[in-house]
Write an enzyme that holds these catalytic residues in place. Structure first.
Site, short mmCIF file in Angstrom:
data_model
loop_
_atom_site.label_atom_id
_atom_site.label_comp_id
_atom_site.label_asym_id
_atom_site.label_seq_id
_atom_site.Cartn_x
_atom_site.Cartn_y
_atom_site.Cartn_z
N GLU A 198 -9.28 -1.61 6.86
CA GLU A 198 -7.84 -1.61 7.34
C GLU A 198 -8.39 -1.59 9.64
O GLU A 198 -7.53 -2.24 9.74
CB GLU A 198 -7.35 -0.45 6.86
N TYR A 218 0.33 4.64 0.78
CA TYR A 218 0.03 6.38 0.78
C TYR A 218 0.66 7.22 1.88
O TYR A 218 1.12 8.36 1.26
CB TYR A 218 -1.08 5.68 1.84
N GLN A 227 0.71 -1.21 -0.41
CA GLN A 227 -0.19 0.03 0.62
C GLN A 227 0.53 1.04 0.49
O GLN A 227 1.47 1.35 1.15
CB GLN A 227 -1.06 -0.32 1.29
N ASN A 277 -3.86 7.58 16.86
CA ASN A 277 -4.93 6.97 17.67
C ASN A 277 -5.55 8.50 17.33
O ASN A 277 -6.85 9.35 18.06
CB ASN A 277 -4.73 6.93 18.39
#
Length: 394
Positions: free
Chosen positions: A244, A128, A126, A380
């Site tokens: 995800e 990103y 991936q 988070n």
């Protein structure tokens, strides 16, 4: 509220457990349980063993080659996989790009890419995050310029998990700087061995090679490697991220870690007769960690209930991501406590003491590796902002 699974689901559980105990490659299980990194060939062997059973793409609809399991069966399968010590399935193919492909891809793209993802023979990464574009992913500057049916890719992706094992990488690219920054992003696939692609390893604090930097220097791919419409990549990425973030829960794996910690704590040291479990402070923290896993599981059950009713993970996936990562860190801190002074040998060269417990190095590595869980996949802090805005309406 009845939290028991149906008799049919429990029968399914026994079928899955029997496969992992008798038919799954033993060499892969032994290496993974010892905390050792798998080679690319071993990753393929592990995932193709699941693919041969039709179990790798466990959440896919039957229309695209999935087993057609209920959400309860998918949950039980994941739980048994982790209980057995099977390597975690590399999610970039079956969990991330696969659903994007069968939802937004053309028939030709589905035919080209889905079979290799489904049977485990083709690995994906991936693309990103970039330097300076991690949590603020929409600020990415990786460019894709279209001319005469060909995209030319230039830029630098970072923190790219499993790129060393991948055959393909899916990318968020900038194809326009007009309008909102999210509107100029496009979703493109690229072979990892294309001319101009360079993969460089990042060795993390746990001593492992999981992450990579990937550089693109005038890499060309055909226009039909673009998924969906140009400029809609942000929409597709948000669809992907819901899958995800719910995949982080891994209840079975956390319960196995807790059993491991309790076994260490209940054993008598070579000298003395005081067990770690007899320490009130440690015993309290272990109980708190077990309660945290119970709470995480209840949150996952609420999402499973919504999925059973035809819903989607939605913004509640952010709650799972936060709880899963903080709980994992809570458990690995206990593992470090249980390892004690044996952890001092971690990372040192030369011969280690013969009396060093077999669990010491893997447990310390798990602690160090777990520090990153609250950062990757959307920090988070960002997940709390999502909850505040989209769930609580603040």
């Amino acid at each position: 509220m009845n939290l028991d699974f149906s008799p049919e689901t429990e029968t399914f559980r026994q079928t899955v457990r029997a496969f992992f105990e008798t038919d799954f490659p033993k060499d892969i299980l032994e290496k993974n349980r010892a905390g050792l990194a798998l080679t690319t060939a071993e990753v393929r062997k592990s995932e193709m063993a699941l693919g041969a059973k039709g179990w790798l793409a466990s959440a896919w609809p039957e229309e695209y080659g999935g087993p057609g399991w209920s959400v309860e069966e998918q949950y039980v399968f994941d739980e048994e996989l982790e209980r057995a010590g099977v390597p975690t399935v590399t999610p970039m193919g079956v969990v991330y790009v696969g659903p994007v492909l069968y939802t937004f891809g053309s028939d030709a793209q589905k035919e080209k890419w889905l079979p290799g993802i489904r049977d485990g023979s083709v690995g994906w990464a991936q693309g990103y995050s970039e330097p300076g574009s991690g949590s603020d992913l929409a600020s990415l500057q990786f460019s894709a310029e279209l001319k005469d049916g060909t995209y030319t890719l230039n830029g630098h992706k970072i923190w790219t998990s499993a790129a060393q094992h991948a055959d393909w990488i899916f990318l968020l690219t900038r194809t326009s700087n007009e309008g909102k920054k999210q509107e100029g992003i496009t979703f493109i696939c690229c072979p990892i061995d294309a001319p101009g692609v360079t993969v460089k390893p990042i060795i993390t604090i746990d001593g492992k090679h999981v992450l990579n930097e990937v550089f693109f220097d005038n890499v060309t791919v055909p226009e039909d490697y673009r998924i969906g419409e140009e400029g809609k990549g942000w929409t597709y990425s948000q669809y992907l991220l819901g899958f995800e973030r719910t995949s982080y829960a891994r209840i079975g794996g956390k319960r196995a870690m807790l059993r491991h910690v309790r076994e260490i704590a209940q054993s008598l040291p070579e000298s003395g007769n005081y067990r770690l479990i007899d320490d009130p402070g440690f015993s309290r923290k272990l109980t708190e960690a077990e309660m945290a896993v119970d709470g995480l599981e209840m949150t996952v059950f609420r999402i499973l209930s919504a999925l059973s009713a035809g819903g989607s993970p939605g913004d509640a996936a952010s709650t799972v991501k936060i709880l899963a990562t903080t709980t994992h860190q809570q458990i690995t801190e206990l593992m470090l406590d249980a390892v004690g002074h044996f952890g001092q040998a971690f990372g040192k060269s030369g011969d280690l003491p013969g009396s060093l417990p077999a669990y010491a190095a893997p447990d310390v590595a798990a602690y160090f590796g777990g520090r990153a869980q609250s950062i990757y996949g959307g920090t988070n802090e960002i997940q709390r902002n999502i909850i505040a805005k989209k769930v609580l309406g603040l």
